[in-house]
Design a protein around this motif. Structure first.
Motif, PDB file in Angstrom:
ATOM      1  N   ASN A   8     -11.355   3.845   2.741  1.00 41.36           N
ATOM      2  CA  ASN A   8     -12.337   3.052   3.478  1.00 41.36           C
ATOM      3  C   ASN A   8     -13.095   2.097   2.564  1.00 41.36           C
ATOM      4  OD1 ASN A   8     -13.690   2.341   5.825  1.00 41.36           O
ATOM      5  ND2 ASN A   8     -15.311   3.851   5.518  1.00 41.36           N
ATOM      6  N   LYS A   9     -12.809   2.176   1.239  1.00 42.47           N
ATOM      7  CA  LYS A   9     -13.596   1.451   0.246  1.00 42.47           C
ATOM      8  C   LYS A   9     -13.391  -0.046   0.351  1.00 42.47           C
ATOM      9  CE  LYS A   9     -16.216   1.970  -3.510  1.00 42.47           C
ATOM     10  NZ  LYS A   9     -17.461   2.748  -3.510  1.00 42.47           N
ATOM     11  N   GLN A  10     -14.498  -0.784   0.348  1.00 49.05           N
ATOM     12  CA  GLN A  10     -14.466  -2.237   0.311  1.00 49.05           C
ATOM     13  C   GLN A  10     -15.412  -2.687  -0.788  1.00 49.05           C
ATOM     14  OE1 GLN A  10     -14.785  -4.170   4.246  1.00 49.05           O
ATOM     15  NE2 GLN A  10     -14.741  -2.129   5.138  1.00 49.05           N
ATOM     16  N   TYR A  11     -15.204  -3.886  -1.258  1.00 49.13           N
ATOM     17  CA  TYR A  11     -16.091  -4.401  -2.296  1.00 49.13           C
ATOM     18  C   TYR A  11     -17.368  -4.936  -1.667  1.00 49.13           C
ATOM     19  CZ  TYR A  11     -12.179  -4.087  -5.547  1.00 49.13           C
ATOM     20  OH  TYR A  11     -11.166  -3.626  -6.322  1.00 49.13           O
ATOM     21  N   LEU A  12     -18.477  -4.682  -2.348  1.00 51.28           N
ATOM     22  CA  LEU A  12     -19.772  -5.191  -1.910  1.00 51.28           C
ATOM     23  C   LEU A  12     -20.005  -6.535  -2.577  1.00 51.28           C
ATOM     24  CD1 LEU A  12     -22.390  -4.691  -0.331  1.00 51.28           C
ATOM     25  CD2 LEU A  12     -23.308  -3.584  -2.378  1.00 51.28           C
ATOM     26  N   THR A  13     -19.899  -7.614  -1.820  1.00 55.27           N
ATOM     27  CA  THR A  13     -20.120  -8.948  -2.386  1.00 55.27           C
ATOM     28  C   THR A  13     -21.612  -9.224  -2.485  1.00 55.27           C
ATOM     29  OG1 THR A  13     -20.170 -10.051  -0.227  1.00 55.27           O
ATOM     30  CG2 THR A  13     -18.004  -9.730  -1.252  1.00 55.27           C
ATOM     31  N   ASN A  14     -21.959 -10.182  -3.338  1.00 57.07           N
ATOM     32  CA  ASN A  14     -23.366 -10.550  -3.493  1.00 57.07           C
ATOM     33  C   ASN A  14     -23.935 -11.086  -2.181  1.00 57.07           C
ATOM     34  OD1 ASN A  14     -23.698  -9.814  -6.165  1.00 57.07           O
ATOM     35  ND2 ASN A  14     -22.980 -11.791  -6.941  1.00 57.07           N
ATOM     36  N   GLY A  15     -23.104 -11.835  -1.431  1.00 56.32           N
ATOM     37  CA  GLY A  15     -23.565 -12.376  -0.155  1.00 56.32           C
ATOM     38  C   GLY A  15     -23.921 -11.275   0.831  1.00 56.32           C
ATOM     39  N   THR A  16     -23.067 -10.254   0.914  1.00 61.27           N
ATOM     40  CA  THR A  16     -23.338  -9.139   1.823  1.00 61.27           C
ATOM     41  C   THR A  16     -24.562  -8.357   1.364  1.00 61.27           C
ATOM     42  OG1 THR A  16     -20.977  -8.936   2.342  1.00 61.27           O
ATOM     43  CG2 THR A  16     -22.382  -7.043   2.837  1.00 61.27           C
ATOM     44  N   LEU A  17     -24.660  -8.128   0.051  1.00 56.09           N
ATOM     45  CA  LEU A  17     -25.803  -7.394  -0.493  1.00 56.09           C
ATOM     46  C   LEU A  17     -27.114  -8.093  -0.152  1.00 56.09           C
ATOM     47  CD1 LEU A  17     -26.947  -5.091  -2.237  1.00 56.09           C
ATOM     48  CD2 LEU A  17     -26.603  -6.567  -4.241  1.00 56.09           C
ATOM     49  N   TRP A  18     -27.169  -9.410  -0.346  1.00 53.33           N
ATOM     50  CA  TRP A  18     -28.410 -10.137  -0.100  1.00 53.33           C
ATOM     51  C   TRP A  18     -28.700 -10.297   1.390  1.00 53.33           C
ATOM     52  CZ3 TRP A  18     -32.145 -10.463  -3.355  1.00 53.33           C
ATOM     53  CH2 TRP A  18     -31.875 -10.351  -4.714  1.00 53.33           C
ATOM     54  N   LEU A  19     -27.649 -10.378   2.205  1.00 46.33           N
ATOM     55  CA  LEU A  19     -27.891 -10.394   3.656  1.00 46.33           C
ATOM     56  C   LEU A  19     -28.523  -9.076   4.093  1.00 46.33           C
ATOM     57  CD1 LEU A  19     -27.652 -11.609   6.500  1.00 46.33           C
ATOM     58  CD2 LEU A  19     -25.354 -10.618   6.626  1.00 46.33           C
ATOM     59  N   MET A  20     -28.020  -7.961   3.562  1.00 45.17           N
ATOM     60  CA  MET A  20     -28.589  -6.662   3.920  1.00 45.17           C
ATOM     61  C   MET A  20     -30.011  -6.530   3.404  1.00 45.17           C
ATOM     62  SD  MET A  20     -25.497  -3.861   3.760  1.00 45.17           S
ATOM     63  CE  MET A  20     -25.200  -4.024   1.989  1.00 45.17           C
ATOM     64  N   ALA A  21     -30.280  -7.044   2.206  1.00 41.62           N
ATOM     65  CA  ALA A  21     -31.636  -6.973   1.650  1.00 41.62           C
ATOM     66  C   ALA A  21     -32.614  -7.778   2.505  1.00 41.62           C
ATOM     67  CB  ALA A  21     -31.640  -7.471   0.211  1.00 41.62           C
ATOM     68  N   ILE A  22     -32.223  -9.019   2.841  1.00 40.82           N
ATOM     69  CA  ILE A  22     -33.092  -9.873   3.668  1.00 40.82           C
ATOM     70  C   ILE A  22     -33.197  -9.305   5.082  1.00 40.82           C
ATOM     71  CG2 ILE A  22     -33.321 -12.165   4.706  1.00 40.82           C
ATOM     72  CD1 ILE A  22     -31.902 -13.246   2.151  1.00 40.82           C
ATOM     73  N   GLY A  23     -32.062  -8.862   5.628  1.00 46.79           N
ATOM     74  CA  GLY A  23     -32.067  -8.290   6.967  1.00 46.79           C
ATOM     75  C   GLY A  23     -32.918  -7.027   7.039  1.00 46.79           C
ATOM     76  N   ALA A  24     -32.848  -6.196   6.002  1.00 43.25           N
ATOM     77  CA  ALA A  24     -33.670  -4.982   5.979  1.00 43.25           C
ATOM     78  C   ALA A  24     -35.144  -5.339   6.041  1.00 43.25           C
ATOM     79  CB  ALA A  24     -33.368  -4.170   4.723  1.00 43.25           C
ATOM     80  N   GLY A  25     -35.530  -6.368   5.290  1.00 42.94           N
ATOM     81  CA  GLY A  25     -36.926  -6.788   5.292  1.00 42.94           C
ATOM     82  C   GLY A  25     -37.381  -7.322   6.633  1.00 42.94           C
ATOM     83  N   LEU A  26     -36.546  -8.151   7.263  1.00 45.00           N
ATOM     84  CA  LEU A  26     -36.932  -8.755   8.543  1.00 45.00           C
ATOM     85  C   LEU A  26     -36.994  -7.735   9.666  1.00 45.00           C
ATOM     86  CD1 LEU A  26     -34.898 -12.102   8.433  1.00 45.00           C
ATOM     87  CD2 LEU A  26     -37.369 -11.793   8.117  1.00 45.00           C
ATOM     88  N   VAL A  27     -36.071  -6.772   9.673  1.00 42.14           N
ATOM     89  CA  VAL A  27     -36.065  -5.784  10.760  1.00 42.14           C
ATOM     90  C   VAL A  27     -37.193  -4.778  10.589  1.00 42.14           C
ATOM     91  CG1 VAL A  27     -34.754  -3.950  11.889  1.00 42.14           C
ATOM     92  CG2 VAL A  27     -33.596  -6.048  11.186  1.00 42.14           C
ATOM     93  N   VAL A  28     -37.366  -4.265   9.367  1.00 44.03           N
ATOM     94  CA  VAL A  28     -38.419  -3.261   9.170  1.00 44.03           C
ATOM     95  C   VAL A  28     -39.801  -3.865   9.384  1.00 44.03           C
ATOM     96  CG1 VAL A  28     -38.932  -3.524   6.688  1.00 44.03           C
ATOM     97  CG2 VAL A  28     -38.963  -1.252   7.735  1.00 44.03           C
TER      98      VAL A  28
END
Length: 399
Positions: A8-28
């Motif tokens: 199931n392993k996929q690579y974590l790209t910088n774009g995905t990482l930063w989308l999750m970081a920004i998205g985490a901030g906006l949702v919380v």
């Protein structure tokens, strides 16, 4: 048959990482917009400060329920699908809050905002699961930095905007941001496979099994609950403190003080890196100590902006360091159950936060600022005592 973690392993790209970081901030942030606005809401509905503080309390209760019931589904179904469905309900809850005509309706809407705004706690396990072992702490720290900046920045956003545009517009704008974020997530986020093959009932039973069988998870959860409870005591009552002498300020100033805490939130990514190189028990002890000192600063200097600002820096830095270290410990045990482990930890975390909000409102109403300071300090002293007693016992050893 489900794929293994490696399949199931996929690579974590910088774009995905930063989308999750920004998205985490906006949702919380949805959970915290109400805090600087409580004074304004109290006046509009003619309710007491203690009654109005239930808005913040029920948001945190809703978040804890959402963590328990929704987050485990990330192990059972494709996480992207769960997230996008959840966004529909986030949007509906924000709109219901914005158009509330009574405190009772607002409290109900606030519960559902908390219930649905749990997406960041799906992002954190994704970051851990898609990272190499050496990058796990660092990447979890990046997402947590985004989440914590969202918590603190939400107060700035809602405080300033609420002062000049009214509290209802804060939640209408938040709803619009969720629409944009949902589109980006649908486009960018990897479509990861499920890691649990069973029924929902079996899934929920496994959560309690992990809570019973993993002592380090239980200890991390207790520390997180007490730490976030202490943190919530301060931020729930700050707006009431600033309305009194010698400040006589509104929601804009209460929210703006959140900018000070962002320095502590930014440290989360650094702590994630350091946690892989430093004894975690020592790091947690230092973190709890910083929070205890912060309450001493609030007690001595709570009548000045300098005292509040210095205390906020210490309080936020201590909490973020403890939180990231706790989560690094939690995710190191059973990677195939990362969402369920995170459920145990984060449900405990937000139960502690809602209890802290309740205690903060009662302490303020009965004893004023001095009662708030004592209550916040007691939470952290208990946290440090429990940590010292249990951390060196063999069954609580960090894996």
């Amino acid at each position: 048959m489900l794929p293994s973690l490696e399949e199931n392993k996929q690579y974590l790209t910088n774009g995905t990482l930063w989308l999750m970081a920004i998205g985490a901030g906006l949702v919380v942030a949805n959970n915290y917009y109400n805090q600087p606005l409580l004074g304004m809401i109290s006046k509009e509905f003619g309710s007491s400060e203690a009654a109005t503080s239930k808005v913040a309390m029920f948001t945190q209760i809703g978040y804890a329920v959402g963590l328990l019931l929704i987050i485990p589904l990330g192990d059972m179904f494709r996480r992207k699908k769960i997230i996008l469905i959840d966004f529909v309900f986030i949007l509906a809850s924000l709109l219901a809050f914005a158009f509330s005509q009574s405190l009772e309706m607002m409290i109900t809407a606030s519960f559902f905002i908390g219930l649905t705004s749990v997406v960041p706690q799906i992002f954190v396990p994704i970051a851990a699961q898609l990272s190499s072992p050496e990058d796990k702490g660092k990447n979890v720290g990046v997402v947590m930095s985004g989440l914590l900046i969202g918590i603190l920045g939400s107060r700035v956003f809602s405080g300033v905007l609420g002062e000049y545009m009214g509290w209802r517009n804060v939640f209408l704008i938040a709803a619009a941001m969720m629409v944009v974020l949902g589109i980006l997530i649908a486009w960018v986020l990897p479509n990861m496979q499920a890691t649990f093959d069973g029924t929902y009932k079996q899934l929920m039973r496994s959560i309690f099994r992990y809570a019973k069988d993993v002592p380090s998870l239980r200890l991390a959860s207790l520390r997180g609950a007490l730490g976030f409870g202490s943190f919530s005591i301060f931020w729930t009552t700050l707006t009431f403190r600033l309305e009194q002498a010698p400040f006589f300020q509104g929601s804009d100033v209460a929210g703006s003080l959140g900018l000070i805490g962002i320095a502590g939130a930014l440290a989360a990514s650094v702590v994630g890196y350091v946690s892989g190189k430093m004894n975690k028990n020592i790091l947690i002890s230092i973190s709890a100590g910083l929070m205890i000192v912060s309450w001493g600063v609030f007690g001595v200097g709570g009548n000045s902006y300098f005292g509040l600002i210095f205390g906020i820096i210490l309080l936020d830095l201590g909490l973020q360091a403890m939180h990231v270290t706790n989560q690094t410990i939690v995710f190191s045990t059973h990677p195939e159950a990362s969402n369920r482990l995170n459920t145990v930890y984060m449900v405990s975390y937000f139960i502690g936060g809602s209890f802290g909000t309740f205690i903060g409102g009662r302490a303020w109403g009965t004893y004023g600022w001095n009662g708030v300071v004592v209550a916040g300090a007691v939470f952290m002293i208990l946290c440090l005592i429990v940590h010292f007693i249990l951390c060196n016992k063999q069954k609580y050893k960090i894996p």
